[in-house]
Design a protein around this motif. Structure first.
Motif, PDB file in Angstrom:
ATOM      1  N   TRP A 118       0.843  -1.189   0.000  1.00  0.00           N
ATOM      2  CA  TRP A 118       0.000   0.000   0.000  1.00  0.00           C
ATOM      3  C   TRP A 118       0.881   1.243   0.000  1.00  0.00           C
ATOM      4  N   GLU A 161      -3.439   3.750  -0.568  1.00  0.00           N
ATOM      5  CA  GLU A 161      -3.891   4.029   0.798  1.00  0.00           C
ATOM      6  C   GLU A 161      -3.075   5.203   1.334  1.00  0.00           C
ATOM      7  N   ALA A 187      -3.806   5.135   6.940  1.00  0.00           N
ATOM      8  CA  ALA A 187      -3.349   3.745   6.922  1.00  0.00           C
ATOM      9  C   ALA A 187      -3.727   3.002   8.198  1.00  0.00           C
ATOM     10  N   THR A 224      -7.400   1.893   8.435  1.00  0.00           N
ATOM     11  CA  THR A 224      -7.697   0.795   7.512  1.00  0.00           C
ATOM     12  C   THR A 224      -7.076  -0.512   7.995  1.00  0.00           C
TER      13      THR A 224
END
Length: 455
Positions: free
Chosen positions: A88, A120, A125, A128
């Motif tokens: 990511w 992301e 971050a 998530t």
């Protein structure tokens, strides 16, 4: 010189994992990639010295454990099949990360990779990842203020040993500290530019003018221009209180705060903010409005970060300049404005099925070459000492100003109850305290909110 101790530990852990039938067969390092006793990584094999994949021992021949002095060769030797990884990176970093991933694959041509790149933001971050740590990316970028919660949730693999370079030795001290929790390194520094400083138009201000905020206001007023700062934002208003020595700290529980903003001298700082904004020259302004007002020529100086460098440079051309934050006067004393220092880090998910490769990839995405490429592509300041010392970086006004401000900056470490009370305080002070609230009472209420227990 390569340390045999590190390679032996890695090889032993990898082979033991294979013989025991534990972990993922594609990555012998997944069970135990490193140990606390591993030899210092400065003596670990540099990337360019890594044994070519074609010379590595066949994966099935784990009895030889490849070249016992080379952890990368050992990793390759204990890898079979496709190495699947998810990475990511922020939306803005997609193009560069794609190129770096291609370079990583080319570095190990005899290993088959299936790397998925997702978008992301570093700022989101943590949220998530914490929804499902095991399902999160193997390698991900995040802002350093998220590290405590990520560590507490078991979402970060400790960086206890290295494959290609010593993370702690090759990055700036502040960046390493930001990546460290309870004395243990948990992430790889990627940038060292997530802080703020002063941008200014040098056709309006001299280098002496920008040393004092009061002097800047006087000069801007004479020119009919504005100086902008997002005072109604806890991240920025911190500059005044910390600059006057009134500290705000995160408690050991990692959630609640200790705050001294209502201690002796606090009301002087609050009154100073009221007086500064009463000029109607030093104005409370958000980031997007600031960009517009700079472009339109109304704002000729602002407190902001590297992401606004291009905006300022386009507006002011050859007069574009930057410096550390100025002093401000509180209670008859000149105080150097402080700031939060911020870093972007890369973390490895300890639940990765290919943990060794995830750690090697995290090193690759944050090594000197990668940080230099990130500066060249996006103007982001390197945390890597060698990359940061280059002529190109040193001649960049924003990065140089950030470096000058670093002596007065602290890592952002605050609990969640800080932001709303600090924002409310900023709004009241920037608007001149219209209700005439007693300043001590106002600060006491603010501190009560900042230090409140977490429900």
């Amino acid at each position: 010189m390569k340390k045999k101790v590190l390679a032996t530990l890695l090889a032993t852990a990898m082979v033991a994992g294979c013989l025991a039938g534990c972990g993922n067969s594609n990555d012998g390092a997944a069970s135990t990639p490193a140990t606390e006793e591993a030899a210092p990584a400065e003596d670990a094999a540099p990337a360019e010295d890594a044994a070519p994949a074609e010379d590595a021992a066949p994966a099935e021949d784990t009895s030889s454990a490849a070249d016992a002095s080379d952890p990368i060769a050992t990793l390759i030797a204990n890898t079979s099949g496709t190495v699947a990884l998810t990475v990511w990176a922020s939306e803005e970093d997609q193009d560069l990360t794609t190129k770096l991933l291609d370079d990583f694959k080319a570095t190990y041509p005899d290993v088959t990779f299936d790397i998925t790149l997702g978008a992301e933001s570093e700022s989101t971050a943590k949220d998530t990842i914490l929804t499902d740590v095991e399902a999160a990316a193997d390698v991900f970028a995040f802002a350093d203020d998220q590290i405590n919660e990520l560590v507490q949730a078991g979402a970060l693999q400790e960086v206890a040993a290295h494959y290609t370079y010593d993370v702690a030795a090759e990055n700036a001290t502040g960046a390493v500290e930001a990546a460290t929790v309870d004395g243990k390194l948990y992430a790889y520094p990627m940038t060292a530019d997530n802080g703020y400083f002063m941008f200014y138009d040098s056709s309006v201000f001299t280098e002496d003018d920008v040393k004092s905020l009061e002097k800047m206001i006087e000069v801007a007023d004479a020119a009919g221009k504005k100086i902008a700062m997002d005072i109604s934002n806890g991240w920025y208003i911190y500059a005044f209180f910390q600059g006057a020595g009134l500290e705000l700290t995160l408690n050991d529980d990692g959630m609640t705060n200790t705050c001294a903003w209502n201690a002796a001298g606090g009301t002087d700082v609050a009154q100073a903010i009221i007086d500064l904004t009463a000029s109607n020259v030093f104005v409370d302004m958000g980031d997007e409005d600031m960009a517009t007002q700079i472009a339109e020529g109304n704002v000729v100086a602002c407190v902001n970060g590297t992401w606004r460098a291009e905006t300022a440079q386009e507006a002011w051309g050859d007069n574009y300049a930057a410096c550390k934050l100025p002093t401000f006067n509180a209670g008859g004393k000149d105080c150097q404005m402080s700031s939060y220092s911020g870093y972007k880090l890369v973390g490895v998910n300890p639940h990765s099925a290919n943990l060794g490769w995830s750690m090697l990839l995290a090193e690759f995405l944050t090594n000197e070459a990668a940080q230099t490429a990130r500066f060249d592509a996006r103007g982001l300041g390197p945390a890597n000492l060698a990359a940061a010392s280059s002529d190109a970086v040193q001649s960049n006004p924003a990065i140089a100003a950030l470096a000058a401000q670093a002596a007065y900056a602290t890592p952002q470490r605050v609990g969640g109850n800080f932001w709303s009370p600090a924002e409310t305080l900023g709004q009241i002070l920037a608007s001149g305290n219209p209700d005439g609230t007693d300043l001590q009472e106002l600060l006491d209420t603010t501190v009560e909110g900042i230090t409140a227990p977490v429900e």
